[in-house]
Design an enzyme around this catalytic site. Structure first.
Site, short mmCIF file in Angstrom:
data_model
loop_
_atom_site.label_atom_id
_atom_site.label_comp_id
_atom_site.label_asym_id
_atom_site.label_seq_id
_atom_site.Cartn_x
_atom_site.Cartn_y
_atom_site.Cartn_z
CG HIS A 177 -2.15 0.79 1.18
ND1 HIS A 177 -2.75 1.05 0.06
CD2 HIS A 177 -2.77 1.58 2.17
CE1 HIS A 177 -3.74 1.95 0.37
NE2 HIS A 177 -3.77 2.39 1.72
CB CYS A 326 -27.45 21.00 17.72
SG CYS A 326 -27.50 22.84 17.84
C1 LIG Z 1 -8.53 2.03 1.59
C2 LIG Z 1 -7.47 1.37 0.90
C3 LIG Z 1 -7.38 1.48 -0.50
C4 LIG Z 1 -8.25 2.59 -1.39
O1 LIG Z 1 -7.69 3.70 -1.13
P1 LIG Z 1 -8.26 5.00 -1.49
O2 LIG Z 1 -7.21 6.09 -1.30
O3 LIG Z 1 -9.57 5.33 -0.95
O4 LIG Z 1 -8.30 4.97 -2.94
C5 LIG Z 1 -6.58 0.62 -1.34
N1 LIG Z 1 -5.87 -0.37 -0.42
C6 LIG Z 1 -5.96 -0.59 0.79
C7 LIG Z 1 -5.05 -1.56 1.45
C8 LIG Z 1 -6.74 0.23 1.57
O5 LIG Z 1 -6.83 -0.12 2.84
#
Ligand SMILES: *Cc1c(COP(=O)(O)O)cnc(C)c1O
Length: 389
Positions: A177, A326
């Site tokens: 990621h 609120c």
């Molecule tokens: C949330 C997430 C995504 C998507 O991320 P975006 O920024 O919303 O496109 C892709 N891979 C993983 C592992 C995520 O946790």
């Protein structure tokens, strides 16, 4: 049709506000993202109740738009997709020791191994269920969150391949990621790509026959072609919002925000100059005016930080929230705009009718559009528009 709310009884589904979700926009956004990454498969990420849009309807719309896979962070979200009859490939990745992985495997859901302990649990679940787990091994290429750094990667690989030889797992994917693909100049992204390539190289050298290598989120899908590999995993962009609102605003990318939040004006009344408005009187009218209350508040996920800040459209014009948000309502000072009780206030939408967008709300409250749509609460009915609604 409005979804029946959990705490409502009988046939009463009335609510004075709603999130209208355009399923055609979701499908079209997926189509647009496929064009951004034409050589890769696409996993629509539907975690967080599909970023607040409603898990199953949004997932179906994404599949109709051409998504090959669905991604859900939490196991119950992935299981709910199967319970709804969705048969597309699904990957899930966030769980702790002792999670019900046997249920995941029985449902034919792909599972991520984010750490060495997970491999043992996946193998145990495969033994119990008599299935072969479809495994995606996660490498931490620099985000510093889930996955194994390169120092333990080889060990993870060898253990996975040993389990594969036993028939307990099939090493389907290697994944990671991105940390900063949404930032100007994408700091660190090329370093992450280099680490990812090394992780894949080691996997292949160890004899792995990986089907999908995947790294790109929405920002990577839109702006980093070298990160596309075999599969891209956009989330926010599926819902029409850009992770890079400054450099790649969603209209420029060709994305349409799918959620519109609106409410029916509750009390509309004249007020004198000098009238304090809402708790703490942080707003005071400056002239003879009209005040209109909007029956949504922070219990509905309207951020309290939107007090005196976020824009709302009434009678075709945008006005700023007057005073504090609120729990159940907030107030607008609408001046001499011709409004009446029951008329619609649009908090945010696609922007095509001059209304604010979720990005405008994020800018107003100092947050990101992800939070604005995801935090719209379960109390707010989702109303679906478009094919498949
Ligand atoms: C949330 C997430 C995504 C998507 O991320 P975006 O920024 O919303 O496109 C892709 N891979 C993983 C592992 C995520 O946790």
């Amino acid at each position: 049709m409005a979804a029946t709310l959990r705490w409502q009884t009988g046939a009463v589904t009335y609510y004075p506000g709603r999130a209208v979700v355009d399923l055609d926009a979701i499908a079209a956004n997926v189509g647009r993202l496929r064009e951004c990454a034409p050589t890769a498969q696409l996993m629509a990420v539907v975690k967080g109740d599909a970023y607040g849009h409603g898990l199953v309807p949004a997932a179906r719309a994404a599949l109709r738009g051409g998504a090959d896979w669905l991604g859900a962070a939490q196991l119950p979200e992935a299981l709910a997709l199967r319970a709804a009859g969705i048969t597309a490939p699904v990957l899930t990745w966030l769980y702790g020791p002792g999670a019900p992985l046997a249920d995941v495997l029985r449902a034919g859901i792909d599972i991520s191994a984010p750490a060495p302990w997970a491999l043992a649990e996946i193998a145990a679940a495969a033994r119990v269920t008599g299935t072969t787990a479809r495994l995606h091994l996660k490498v931490d290429t620099g985000l510093g969150r889930g996955g194994s750094f390169l120092d333990t990667w080889t060990e993870m690989l060898h253990e996975s391949l040993r389990l594969e030889a036993e028939g307990l797992v099939r090493l389907v994917g290697v994944w990671s990621h991105l940390a900063r693909a949404d930032e100007d100049g994408q700091p660190g992204v090329s370093d992450q790509i280099a680490v990812f390539d090394e992780a894949v190289r080691r996997a292949e050298a160890a004899g792995a026959r990986v089907e999908v290598r995947h790294l790109a989120n929405s920002a990577g899908t839109i702006a980093v072609p070298q990160a596309h590999y075999d599969l891209v995993r956009p989330g926010i962009a599926v819902y029409g919002l850009s992770p890079m609102p400054q450099t790649h605003p969603s209209p420029q990318v060709g994305l349409t925000p799918a959620m519109r939040v609106e409410a029916d004006l509750h009390v509309v009344k004249g007020a004198e100059a000098g009238q304090g408005v809402s708790y703490g009187h942080t707003y005071v009218t400056s002239a003879l005016t009209t005040l209109a209350t909007v029956p949504l508040g922070y219990a509905d996920g309207i951020p309290r930080r939107a007090s005196n800040a976020a824009p709302v459209q009434v009678a075709g014009r945008q006005v700023r929230i007057a005073g504090r948000v609120c729990m159940d309502q907030f107030v607008l000072d609408v001046g001499d705009l011709p409004v009446a009780a029951g008329e619609k206030a649009v908090l945010f939408g696609s922007g095509s009718q001059g209304e604010p967008t979720a990005q405008d709300w994020a800018d107003a409250v100092g947050g990101i559009s992800y939070e604005i749509v995801t935090q719209i609460g379960p109390r707010v009915p989702r109303v679906y528009r478009g094919t498949g609604a």
